[in-house]
Design an enzyme around this catalytic site. Structure first.
Site, PDB file in Angstrom:
ATOM      1  N   LYS A  32       0.826  -1.208   0.000  1.00 17.72           N
ATOM      2  CA  LYS A  32       0.000   0.000   0.000  1.00 17.72           C
ATOM      3  C   LYS A  32       0.861   1.259   0.000  1.00 17.72           C
ATOM      4  CE  LYS A  32      -3.712  -2.058   2.821  1.00 17.72           C
ATOM      5  NZ  LYS A  32      -4.791  -2.223   1.854  1.00 17.72           N
ATOM      6  N   SER A  62      -7.374  -7.888   8.156  1.00 21.37           N
ATOM      7  CA  SER A  62      -7.145  -8.372   9.510  1.00 21.37           C
ATOM      8  C   SER A  62      -7.842  -9.713   9.762  1.00 21.37           C
ATOM      9  CB  SER A  62      -7.659  -7.337  10.510  1.00 21.37           C
ATOM     10  OG  SER A  62      -7.318  -6.040  10.079  1.00 21.37           O
TER      11      SER A  62
END
Lengths: 200, 346
Positions: free
Chosen positions: B131, B286
């Protein structure tokens, strides 16, 4: 004609589109089915193994025991075309360029050594015009995306196209493997060639 | 089981979509040769290619095609990356902190450490993504130079430019961007994104926002297909993109690029739900490595994403995991407005 596409992951829809287009151009009526479970793997006239991540496709194929069915069908003369990850899955021997890891448990039907990620990472992915004799004079746009390379072939494997030192389109019996993506080229010639081959 | 929307049906070939974008930039291209225009489109190719051309539109739009029906997993080290690869992930996204930890630790979230990314790249055979902050050209240039396979210009990190995104046409590496609706998606595509994902609300373990964003986007696509040309023109102005792009979407009845679901996916059932809603694949952040059973959960989510249409197989996948071991999750209503990540970068 009933064409199956191994549909766990990857460029499944793109191949379906190209098969339908190719059959339209050839005026052949065809049905395209997704191959995912044992029963869908039998009863087809041809099989296409699309590009994707070979580790993912291999894992799911084994989970459902479809690899055994396909291996048997190929022995019984089922024509198959594998592109990119499909070529990896058809190969007898597979190695990764960087990690040197050997990929085990492929279909092992095409007598060749395939090196994964041979041309490099996505940054090194490329397009180039290939000369494929059986498709005529006009070059065929080869689209190579994190593609593997066929670096060694056994006797009985016909090399149909090459790029540099590596082979990019080969055939052994009724099994074809390309390391590029004909389904992204917009050029139906290779799909048409395969379908006409199946028809014969 | 049928999809809610038939987003997987391709009635226009990949090559025609690529041609569309080349054609769209043709005029600008000519003007640019006369020194009149800034580059905002793909660079044209020669008719015949005898020397390999890299970073072309076919190569950039093609890369996500081979992620379809697959799962990209967030990882923070080599060990997790190897678990993901072993479980059948189609790619991994390298982070310093999982979105859940970004949320709880606060502070500024930036691009991951280069050494961490390099280590993962050296050890897995599947594609590696990372990212960058919204609008941070230099983080993106660094990752391109490193040889990352795809860049996620992500709202999970703290934006570097609060009003502009990166002009992704200037890069050879493909980008994925988040979107909450069709307008955001088309603006990102017009900026050169090769792939779109829903934003959802990352790090919450709550799939509700991803569902909302996917449904909104699909609804807006469907509405376009029934619109008069005049109303589509109005929409194009509202979205801030060329009319031709809106027209293309109404013709395709889907986005012209691969569209994944992301943000809050935590179980195989979540993944299958997003596929039913029209996603081409999923990103799990996550959800895997914040659970107590990452090995088996990763494998189960891969299975459910690939075979989402079979209730029997999704059942099999769902029974592999233990709900008691799922990540706790966060109720979005308990987040303060300034804690929402999805409002970043519209």
């Amino acid at each position: 004609m009933k064409v199956g596409i191994l549909a766990y992951q990857g460029g499944v829809d793109e191949h379906r589109y190209m098969v339908v287009e190719a059959c339209k151009e050839l005026s052949i009526s065809c049905e395209v089915v997704n191959v995912v479970e044992k029963h869908s793997a039998s009863n087809i006239d041809a099989l296409i193994i699309p590009g994707g991540e070979s580790t993912t496709i291999l894992k799911l194929m084994k989970r459902f025991g479809v690899d055994e069915v396909i291996r048997k069908s190929i022995e019984n003369g089922l024509p198959v075309m594998g592109t990119c990850a499909g070529a990896i899955l058809l190969a007898k021997r597979v190695k990764d360029l960087k990690t040197g890891r050997v990929l085990q448990g492929t279909l092992e039907t095409l007598d060749m050594l395939v090196i994964r990620n041979f041309y490099g990472r996505q940054r090194e992915s490329f397009e180039i015009d290939l000369d494929i004799q059986v498709l005529g004079e006009k070059p065929f746009r080869g689209i190579f995306i994190r593609s593997p390379a066929i670096v060694e072939v056994g006797q009985g494997v016909e090399v149909m196209a090459r790029y540099g030192e590596s082979y990019v389109l080969v055939r052994q019996g009724k099994v074809f493997a390309s390391t590029f993506h004909p389904e992204l080229s917009g050029d139906t010639r290779l799909h048409k060639y395969f379908i006409e081959f199946v028809k014969r | 089981m049928e999809r809610l929307w038939n987003t997987h049906i391709i009635e226009v070939g990949f090559d025609k979509i690529v041609e569309f974008f080349y054609r769209m930039s043709e005029v600008a291209d000519k003007l640019r040769q006369e020194g009149l225009y800034f580059r905002y489109g793909p660079e044209r190719l020669p008719e015949i290619i005898r020397i390999p051309e890299r970073g072309t539109l076919r190569v950039k739009y093609g890369f996500p095609i081979f992620q379809k029906y697959g799962v990209c997993m967030d990882v923070t080290n080599v060990e997790q990356a190897l678990i993901a690869e072993e479980a059948g992930a189609t790619s991994v996204m390298v982070l310093d902190k999982l979105p859940y930890d970004v949320r709880s630790s606060g502070g500024i979230a930036r691009m991951a450490s280069i050494n961490r990314i390099r280590e993962v790249m050296d050890n897995v055979t599947i594609p590696v993504m990372a990212k960058v902050r919204i609008g941070h050209y230099m983080e993106a240039r660094i990752l391109e130079a490193l040889g990352i396979d795809m860049i996620d210009e992500s709202e999970v990190l703290t934006p570097a430019d609060e009003e502009r995104h990166i002009n992704k046409w200037l890069f050879k590496v493909p980008f994925v961007n988040g979107a909450r609706n069709l307008g955001e998606a088309l603006r990102r595509i017009y900026e050169g994104a090769s792939m779109i994902r829903t934003k959802g609300e990352a790090g919450t373990g709550n799939v509700a926002e991803a569902v909302k964003h996917m449904r909104t986007l699909m609804n807006e696509v469907m509405v376009l297909t029934f619109m008069s040309p005049e109303d589509r023109m109005k929409k194009a102005r509202e979205y801030g993109v060329p009319y031709e792009l809106v027209d293309l979407v109404s013709h395709l009845r889907r986005l012209p690029v691969v569209n994944f679901a992301a943000g809050g996916i935590a179980t195989p059932a979540d993944a299958a739900l997003m596929m039913w809603l029209g996603a081409d694949g999923v990103f799990v952040g996550s959800g895997i490595f914040k659970s107590q059973d990452p090995h088996i959960r990763a494998e189960a989510i891969v299975l459910a994403t690939s075979m989402w249409w079979s209730p029997d197989i999704v059942l099999e996948a769902q029974s592999m995991i233990d709900e008691a071991k799922s990540m706790m999750g966060i109720d979005i209503r308990k987040l303060k407005p300034e804690e929402l990540l999805q409002v970043r970068g519209v």
